[in-house]
Design a protein around this motif. Structure first.
Motif, PDB file in Angstrom:
ATOM      1  N   ALA A  30     -39.033  37.182   8.664  1.00  0.00           N
ATOM      2  CA  ALA A  30     -39.872  38.505   8.655  1.00  0.00           C
ATOM      3  C   ALA A  30     -38.699  39.561   7.564  1.00  0.00           C
ATOM      4  O   ALA A  30     -36.910  39.624   8.499  1.00  0.00           O
ATOM      5  CB  ALA A  30     -40.182  39.004   9.589  1.00  0.00           C
ATOM      6  N   GLN A  31     -38.650  41.576   7.649  1.00  0.00           N
ATOM      7  CA  GLN A  31     -37.707  42.558   7.073  1.00  0.00           C
ATOM      8  C   GLN A  31     -38.515  43.550   8.498  1.00  0.00           C
ATOM      9  O   GLN A  31     -39.971  43.457   8.471  1.00  0.00           O
ATOM     10  CB  GLN A  31     -37.700  42.884   5.788  1.00  0.00           C
ATOM     11  CG  GLN A  31     -37.110  41.761   5.061  1.00  0.00           C
ATOM     12  CD  GLN A  31     -37.464  41.561   3.622  1.00  0.00           C
ATOM     13  OE1 GLN A  31     -37.175  43.395   3.470  1.00  0.00           O
ATOM     14  NE2 GLN A  31     -37.024  40.781   2.814  1.00  0.00           N
ATOM     15  N   GLY A  32     -37.990  44.328   8.400  1.00  0.00           N
ATOM     16  CA  GLY A  32     -38.582  45.861   8.907  1.00  0.00           C
ATOM     17  C   GLY A  32     -37.613  46.874   8.665  1.00  0.00           C
ATOM     18  O   GLY A  32     -36.097  46.519   7.509  1.00  0.00           O
ATOM     19  N   GLN A  56     -39.018  46.482  14.812  1.00  0.00           N
ATOM     20  CA  GLN A  56     -40.070  45.803  13.826  1.00  0.00           C
ATOM     21  C   GLN A  56     -40.308  44.193  12.861  1.00  0.00           C
ATOM     22  O   GLN A  56     -41.520  43.919  12.501  1.00  0.00           O
ATOM     23  CB  GLN A  56     -40.334  47.364  12.640  1.00  0.00           C
ATOM     24  CG  GLN A  56     -41.561  47.286  11.225  1.00  0.00           C
ATOM     25  CD  GLN A  56     -40.988  48.042  11.380  1.00  0.00           C
ATOM     26  OE1 GLN A  56     -40.515  47.586   9.138  1.00  0.00           O
ATOM     27  NE2 GLN A  56     -41.372  49.044  10.440  1.00  0.00           N
ATOM     28  N   ALA A  57     -39.372  44.170  12.264  1.00  0.00           N
ATOM     29  CA  ALA A  57     -39.013  42.940  12.488  1.00  0.00           C
ATOM     30  C   ALA A  57     -39.140  41.478  12.882  1.00  0.00           C
ATOM     31  O   ALA A  57     -40.399  40.590  12.690  1.00  0.00           O
ATOM     32  CB  ALA A  57     -37.887  42.717  11.537  1.00  0.00           C
ATOM     33  N   SER A  60     -43.344  41.650  13.780  1.00  0.00           N
ATOM     34  CA  SER A  60     -44.102  41.111  12.377  1.00  0.00           C
ATOM     35  C   SER A  60     -43.688  39.720  12.206  1.00  0.00           C
ATOM     36  O   SER A  60     -44.892  38.938  12.305  1.00  0.00           O
ATOM     37  CB  SER A  60     -43.002  41.949  11.113  1.00  0.00           C
ATOM     38  OG  SER A  60     -43.300  42.935  11.131  1.00  0.00           O
ATOM     39  N   ALA A  61     -42.767  39.372  12.667  1.00  0.00           N
ATOM     40  CA  ALA A  61     -42.226  37.787  13.000  1.00  0.00           C
ATOM     41  C   ALA A  61     -43.412  36.948  13.674  1.00  0.00           C
ATOM     42  O   ALA A  61     -43.157  35.796  14.292  1.00  0.00           O
ATOM     43  CB  ALA A  61     -41.708  37.265  13.014  1.00  0.00           C
TER      44      ALA A  61
END
Length: 299
Positions: A30-32, A56-57, A60-61
């Motif tokens: 994921a990215q953040g 955040q990442a 998201s994951a």
């Protein structure tokens, strides 16, 4: 059972922070993103932004976030100031591993995949770097706002606001460009502009760069962009006078400034293979491997 380990690449500048989260084998998860984490804005603020982007990442994951299971590779603006760098490292949470380099270095690693090449990174600030055939990294520019960082967003904004100043007191005719600058600032008169100028930092000036780009046909904006292109070429020449290495123009302003680069140097531009956050992810991978080797764990 051993807890799952993660690699995180951090690209931190004066405008924003981007992170890439991967598993211990380097597979991206994921990215953040979060606010600025350039060290010129403060070490505490930098860690807050990095933590927010990492959280955040992980969210998201769909994973639990725990610093103790993370190897962090950081490419940050401002690490050339040794005091800021030392304070940043000293303030680090408990991590599995940590490596902190300049955002120029991580941009270089990402752009050319670790192979020899030149980068000019133009965002809130700017810097150029080269990785030569011996693996040595050298830099040019990047002395920081306000005296350096040529062709950067802050550099453009600092110079563009002069047109707004002159339009307010009659030294230049008010026009769409000056009105757009003042509207962005939120200044309807001289006093309001002076207040803004007294409070403006690098990030605030960089916020004027989109206004410059939107009015690139205006004589003042056009001259600024032409100078930015010439400065980019000069940075490249300082690092690779022979003209033998590929050049990647990177950062948030790269696409908009490419056409301002002189034709002789524009022909050498190549798209970056990856960005600074992915270059920082490679730092995290290396740091994780070294930490495991130091403790005798299998790689």
């Amino acid at each position: 059972m051993q807890a799952r380990q993660f690699l995180i690449g951090v690209d931190g500048g004066g405008t924003g922070t981007r992170v890439v989260l991967a598993d211990a084998h380097g597979a991206e998860l994921a990215q953040g993103a979060a606010g600025a984490s350039g060290l010129a804005l403060g070490v505490e603020r930098a860690w807050q932004a990095i933590e927010a982007a990492c959280a955040q990442a992980f969210a998201s994951a769909g994973l639990a976030f725990d610093w103790a299971h993370c190897a962090l590779g950081c490419g940050l603006a401002g690490v050339n100031n040794r005091d800021w760098l030392a304070a940043f490292v000293a303030s680090a949470p408990k991590l599995a591993a940590l490596d902190v380099q300049s955002d120029a270095y991580t941009t270089l690693v990402g752009a050319h995949g670790g192979a020899p090449g030149v980068i000019v990174a133009v965002g809130t600030g700017s810097i150029a770097a080269v990785l030569d055939a011996d693996g040595a990294c050298r830099v040019a520019g990047g002395y920081g706002f306000p005296s350096g960082d040529e062709a950067s967003g802050a550099w453009l904004g600092l110079r563009a606001v002069v047109h707004a100043q002159r339009s307010l007191d009659g030294r230049a005719r008010p026009d769409a460009f000056s009105e757009a600058l003042l509207a962005h600032i939120g200044a309807a008169d001289r006093d309001a502009l002076v207040v803004w100028l007294c409070e403006a930092n690098q990030t605030a000036y960089a916020g004027l760069a989109p206004v410059v780009l939107a009015h690139r046909q205006h004589p003042v904006a056009s001259a600024l962009l032409a100078q930015a292109g010439a400065d980019i070429a000069q940075l490249v020449d300082a690092l690779d006078a022979s003209g033998a290495l590929p050049v990647a123009l990177c950062g948030g302003l790269a696409a908009n400034l490419a056409e301002s680069v002189p034709p002789s140097h524009r022909a050498r531009l190549r798209p970056p293979l990856a960005d600074s956050a992915h270059g920082a992810l490679e730092l995290a991978r290396r740091a994780h491997a070294l930490a495991r080797a130091a403790t005798g764990e299998a790689t």
